[in-house]
Design an enzyme around this catalytic site. Sequence first.
Site, PDB file in Angstrom:
ATOM      1  N   LYS A  68       0.852  -1.200   0.000  1.00  0.00           N
ATOM      2  CA  LYS A  68       0.000   0.000   0.000  1.00  0.00           C
ATOM      3  C   LYS A  68       0.883   1.243   0.000  1.00  0.00           C
ATOM      4  O   LYS A  68       1.924   1.274   0.676  1.00  0.00           O
ATOM      5  CB  LYS A  68      -0.900  -0.029   1.240  1.00  0.00           C
ATOM      6  CG  LYS A  68      -1.961   1.045   1.283  1.00  0.00           C
ATOM      7  CD  LYS A  68      -2.885   0.836   2.477  1.00  0.00           C
ATOM      8  CE  LYS A  68      -3.965   1.890   2.585  1.00  0.00           C
ATOM      9  NZ  LYS A  68      -4.882   1.671   3.713  1.00  0.00           N
ATOM     10  N   SER A 143      -9.716   1.560   2.770  1.00  0.00           N
ATOM     11  CA  SER A 143      -8.869   2.345   1.892  1.00  0.00           C
ATOM     12  C   SER A 143      -7.780   1.536   1.189  1.00  0.00           C
ATOM     13  O   SER A 143      -7.160   2.051   0.254  1.00  0.00           O
ATOM     14  CB  SER A 143      -8.207   3.465   2.698  1.00  0.00           C
ATOM     15  OG  SER A 143      -7.327   2.917   3.677  1.00  0.00           O
ATOM     16  N   SER A 167      -9.909  -0.691   6.953  1.00  0.00           N
ATOM     17  CA  SER A 167      -9.317  -0.479   5.621  1.00  0.00           C
ATOM     18  C   SER A 167      -8.652  -1.703   4.998  1.00  0.00           C
ATOM     19  O   SER A 167      -8.349  -1.699   3.803  1.00  0.00           O
ATOM     20  CB  SER A 167      -8.311   0.666   5.678  1.00  0.00           C
ATOM     21  OG  SER A 167      -8.999   1.881   5.784  1.00  0.00           O
TER      22      SER A 167
END
Lengths: 449, 76
Positions: A68, A143, A167
């Site tokens: 990420k 996310s 997330s």
Amino acid sequence: MSMEELRTGAVSTQENVARYLEAIEERDSEVNAFIELNPRAEEEARRVDEKLRRGEAGKLAGLVIAVKSNINVRGLRATCASKTLENYVSPYDATVIERIRREDGVIIGMTNMDEFACGSSGETSYFGATQNPSARGRIPGGSSSGSAAAVAAKFADLALGSDTGGSIRNPASHCGVVGVKPTYGLVPRHGLIDLAMSLDQIGPLARDVRSAALLLEVIAGHSDREATTIRARGESYSSQLSADLSGMKIGFAREFEEYTAGEIIREVKHALSKLEAQGASVVEVELPSLEKALPTYYLTVFVEFFSATRRYDGRRYGYRIEEVCGEEVLRRIMLGRYISRKEYSGRYYRRALQFRSLIKREMLEVLRSVDLIAGPTTPKLPHRLGESLTPLEMYAYDLLTVPANLAGIPAGVIKAGEVRGIPVGLQLQAGPLEEQKILNAMYALEGGE
Amino acid sequence: MEEKLKRQAERVLRELSEALGEIDLEETYYVVDEINITRDDSKPEVKRGFRKAVLGIAPKRDEEGYYIAETGGWVA
């Protein structure tokens, strides 16, 4: 690539990397899972193959990992999917990346995400929205949208995400993959660009439970660099996997049905019956403060996020955040600033911290009577990409995932079934440091032995 | 734009704080009870190339390696 193929040497690390790069080249223009690829991935794979030949390779040897874009990987951009950091090239490796490299995992690239992790849909990225590879036309969740999508689209074996209020688990549910949010403090946050420092945790996403367990055991464990890591070592989760759930007691909260779409509850109950078939017993439990979790979470996040963003002043790197960020990030900065100014009265943040105590106490109390709390991950199915939602409608996605962050407990998500072809995830929550119980139940659901 | 966001933010704050209600309990700041703030000192670790990499991403710097920033320009 299966782990068996890699373990037996049927596929080399270089071949594995090459296949994934080819898949990304062919299909990522549709998915938009990656912001940047690692130009040194093939070279790193060659070095891992040499170590494999010498019998010196670590436990992630051969595996390809996506990261990420809020985790520092030296030489790659940690943009947080924001224009603010579009030119921020990480000058160091986060502790989790050092641990992955030590075990010979190959980083393939940096994944797309909601800007500064502010979102639950994967739509707020400066680099464009991510597509859900498992339900075309729908959001992948967020996310950690790109990390979940990369795993679901078979662009990597594994991915790292971060979870502040769901997330990792929310996109794992929407994309039909496995995701684990560890106990707060189990995985060092050093090198993670924070959203809310008292809630953030880094965790794995994978297509199967065993590889999620493997990545978790590599990244877990105390670090002197981080004041909130607990003095615990990462267990050998992958070697201790067991699908025998005899004697395991699983709680299902009646409040879940009140807040969740009926079609999701049906799939979750079907998954619970499979766990019962493996020896677990399912009982009803109560979580009366569940409705307080969302306001508690958001009032905490606004303040901590505002504080975290004060470093983006455009002096040492990047741009001044308020001048270039998107709507949701600016809204949260405004809210955090307002609350911080008014906080002398203890009206918002202090009150949220008091409710956090209540929610933590309630979750831990329930987990003293059962081994796991099982339930849905999100209250509704992922919406169509581009559909307009109010901020509060968007925040509502997190209702069922935020309690684990507020209580600091571990939680995992695995596909329970599908509704009209859209994946639905079962969420399992356990007491602090009881990741193995979660992994075992997910392993049983997956059909492991 | 800013006016629209401000209106939305006010609504969000009002609705969330109303939903929370009142309570009288101790606050929980971190869920970790024992924070390792008294860790043992160890030898400082200097990574080769770190300084150069950090200066490499600075928007403005001089030849001697100092940042150039407009006084007060960053204050919100």
